[in-house]
Design an enzyme around this catalytic site. Structure first.
Site, PDB file in Angstrom:
ATOM      1  N   ASN A  11     -11.884  22.513  19.250  1.00  0.00           N
ATOM      2  CA  ASN A  11     -11.993  22.197  20.673  1.00  0.00           C
ATOM      3  C   ASN A  11     -11.195  20.978  21.089  1.00  0.00           C
ATOM      4  O   ASN A  11     -10.770  20.876  22.236  1.00  0.00           O
ATOM      5  CB  ASN A  11     -13.472  21.958  21.015  1.00  0.00           C
ATOM      6  N   GLY A  48     -17.251  16.038  16.867  1.00  0.00           N
ATOM      7  CA  GLY A  48     -16.443  17.167  17.302  1.00  0.00           C
ATOM      8  C   GLY A  48     -15.809  17.997  16.200  1.00  0.00           C
ATOM      9  O   GLY A  48     -15.931  17.718  15.005  1.00  0.00           O
ATOM     10  N   GLU A  49     -15.112  19.045  16.651  1.00  0.00           N
ATOM     11  CA  GLU A  49     -14.348  19.937  15.776  1.00  0.00           C
ATOM     12  C   GLU A  49     -12.920  20.041  16.308  1.00  0.00           C
ATOM     13  O   GLU A  49     -12.701  20.052  17.529  1.00  0.00           O
ATOM     14  CB  GLU A  49     -14.958  21.343  15.735  1.00  0.00           C
ATOM     15  N   GLY A  69     -23.851  14.782   7.546  1.00  0.00           N
ATOM     16  CA  GLY A  69     -23.765  14.135   6.241  1.00  0.00           C
ATOM     17  C   GLY A  69     -24.273  12.711   6.330  1.00  0.00           C
ATOM     18  O   GLY A  69     -24.657  12.242   7.404  1.00  0.00           O
ATOM     19  N   ASP A  91     -21.106  23.028  23.858  1.00  0.00           N
ATOM     20  CA  ASP A  91     -20.009  22.524  24.690  1.00  0.00           C
ATOM     21  C   ASP A  91     -18.701  22.800  23.952  1.00  0.00           C
ATOM     22  O   ASP A  91     -18.295  22.027  23.088  1.00  0.00           O
ATOM     23  CB  ASP A  91     -20.208  21.030  24.929  1.00  0.00           C
ATOM     24  N   HIS A  92     -18.043  23.914  24.298  1.00  0.00           N
ATOM     25  CA  HIS A  92     -16.842  24.351  23.583  1.00  0.00           C
ATOM     26  C   HIS A  92     -15.703  24.644  24.553  1.00  0.00           C
ATOM     27  O   HIS A  92     -15.934  25.092  25.678  1.00  0.00           O
ATOM     28  CB  HIS A  92     -17.134  25.636  22.787  1.00  0.00           C
TER      29      HIS A  92
END
Length: 316
Positions: free
Chosen positions: A110, A106-107, A174, A37-38
């Site tokens: 995006n 998320g990133e 992480g 999903d981008h």
């Protein structure tokens, strides 16, 4: 028993191709699929980024048995969690009993597009906790108001709901995210064969599927596979937290300029040796993952599916 799934990569393929590849997976021995999903591809050479919910609707009509989940939807910035709740409920209604909503923090690539500040990871997890609470509350089907630290919902009610609500596995890269997934998720999603991450997930009370993702580049010509992997997926060579912090495809292109073909050949299984592909998946199985989704780089998806059905999937 380990289930092997097929990854639909929106950054590499257009919407019609993704539907075609989902049909390939549905007709194959792959047991499930996940779809990215981008809003942007990682790099311009990948070349695509269709709206995932449109594609999921088309896949629902084009497949019969394929279980499908998002990998990964971020419901904290680009799309309000109340809207994600509606989109996922509709997808689950169209894919009865075979949809799951994978979510994560998320990133920036995006999520920055609306001009919102990109928060630090701890804050993003706080936002994600509120978002998941909103999604699950709206899935009850009652009129809902919510006034949290990060989100407001006023008199919202979902009228289209599936008979069975989808599970929500949570991505973890992480220990903090793994604990978070254990506390709030219906499973966990990881992108490295890290047994410590899964132990942290379990210690925090985590139950449910443990999804891992492995990237490969099948081709009868191993050199061509390495070249293609390096051209399309050089991000495999990025260190540390760059994947979450860079904001544009141009930044990723700059960051990957020093990644060499030989480095990619070390990181990604390239070529047509079945033992290499089996070994890459077994790393995840040995780490404790019970569902492993395979991302094939490139447009030769039909050949990849045939190769895996004949040479790789029987091992599992």
């Amino acid at each position: 028993m380990t289930e092997i799934g097929y990854k639909l990569i929106c950054e590499e393929h257009g919407p019609n191709d993704l539907v075609e590849y989902a049909q390939l997976a549905d007709d194959s021995a792959f047991e499930f699929a996940m779809i990215s999903d981008h809003y942007h591809p990682w790099t311009a050479s990948q070349g695509e980024a269709p709206m995932v919910w449109n594609v999921i609707g088309a896949i629902a009509q084009a497949t019969d048995d394929l279980r499908l989940g998002t990998g990964i939807t971020c419901p904290i910035s680009r799309v309000h969690p109340a809207v994600v709740a509606q989109a996922a409920a509709t997808a689950a209604a169209m894919l009865p009993g075979r949809f799951f909503l994978g979510v994560g923090a998320g990133e920036q690539l995006n999520e920055h597009i609306l001009g919102h500040r990109w928060p630090e990871h701890e804050v993003r997890l706080e936002m994600l906790a509120e978002a998941i609470e909103i999604i699950r509350t709206l899935w009850v089907g009652e009129t809902t108001s919510y006034h949290g630290e990060y989100y407001t919902v006023e008199n919202a009610r979902l009228f289209t709901l599936p008979d069975d609500l989808p599970p929500i596995p949570i991505a973890a890269d992480g220990p903090k995210a793994a604990r978070f997934a254990g506390e709030l998720g219906d499973g966990v999603v990881g992108v490295s064969p890290n047994s410590d991450l899964l132990e942290t997930f379990a210690d925090a009370g985590g139950e449910g599927p443990r999804y891992g993702e492995v990237t490969v580049c099948y081709d009868e010509d191993a050199d061509a596979a390495v070249e293609r992997a390096h051209e399309i997926w050089p991000i495999e060579g990025l260190p540390g937290e760059l994947m979450w912090e860079l904001s544009t495809p141009a930044h990723f292109e700059q960051a990957t300029q020093t990644v060499t073909e030989s480095e990619i050949a070390e990181l990604i299984v390239c070529g047509d040796d079945p033992d290499d592909h089996v070994a890459a998946i077994e790393e995840y199985v040995d780490a404790g993952y019970d569902r492993v989704v395979v991302h094939q780089i490139g447009s030769n998806q039909a050949e990849f599916v045939e190769f895996y059905e004949e040479n790789v999937l029987p091992s599992f």
